[in-house]
Design a protein around this motif. Structure first.
Motif, PDB file in Angstrom:
ATOM      1  N   THR A  76       0.834  -1.205   0.000  1.00 34.79           N
ATOM      2  CA  THR A  76       0.000   0.000   0.000  1.00 34.79           C
ATOM      3  C   THR A  76       0.869   1.255   0.000  1.00 34.79           C
ATOM      4  N   VAL A  77       1.948   1.238   0.761  1.00 41.34           N
ATOM      5  CA  VAL A  77       2.881   2.375   0.769  1.00 41.34           C
ATOM      6  C   VAL A  77       3.457   2.566  -0.634  1.00 41.34           C
ATOM      7  N   GLN A  78       3.819   1.457  -1.282  1.00 39.51           N
ATOM      8  CA  GLN A  78       4.358   1.538  -2.638  1.00 39.51           C
ATOM      9  C   GLN A  78       3.314   2.095  -3.617  1.00 39.51           C
ATOM     10  N   GLY A  85       3.536  10.041  -7.861  1.00 39.52           N
ATOM     11  CA  GLY A  85       4.614  10.317  -8.802  1.00 39.52           C
ATOM     12  C   GLY A  85       6.012   9.963  -8.346  1.00 39.52           C
ATOM     13  N   HIS A  86       6.122   9.096  -7.355  1.00 39.46           N
ATOM     14  CA  HIS A  86       7.429   8.667  -6.859  1.00 39.46           C
ATOM     15  C   HIS A  86       7.640   7.195  -7.186  1.00 39.46           C
TER      16      HIS A  86
END
Length: 118
Positions: A76-78, A85-86
């Motif tokens: 989820t963090v990914q 945009g990271h």
């Protein structure tokens, strides 16, 4: 392992607002305990050489067998990273995860801030 807690002065009392926990990307959902030792940190303690990722409420998970434990769901963090945009692999380079106390209290349905009062 040690947590770091950011406090704001609200009506003359220090109130915990943010929790900074060590980042572990070696498993899908690293687990943390609210009974871990902690210390206060200040804005100037945010060093340029540390990679700190904010964790959304959606990435926080309650441990059903231990009320004082929570996990961070790294997929989820990914996903949150890519939506903003990271690169998703930034999660592997993080030194710390930054969590709002309010979000953690909502997920755990308990007074988390009370665990970090002086």
């Amino acid at each position: 392992m040690r947590f770091h807690v950011y406090y704001e002065d609200i009506d003359g009392q220090l109130q915990p607002q943010w929790l900074l926990v060590p980042a572990f990307a070696s498993e899908e959902a690293p687990s943390y305990s609210l009974t871990t030792p902690f210390e206060r940190f200040y804005p100037e303690d945010f060093y340029d050489h540390h990679m700190i990722l904010s964790v959304s409420q959606g990435a926080l998970m309650k441990n059903p067998s231990a009320s004082s434990h929570f996990s961070i769901h790294l997929p989820t963090v990914q996903r949150d990273l890519t939506v903003n945009g990271h690169p998703a692999q930034a999660v592997n380079e993080a030194n710390f995860f930054l969590i709002r106390m309010e979000d953690l209290e909502e997920v755990l349905q308990m007074d988390v801030r009370g665990c970090f009062m002086f």
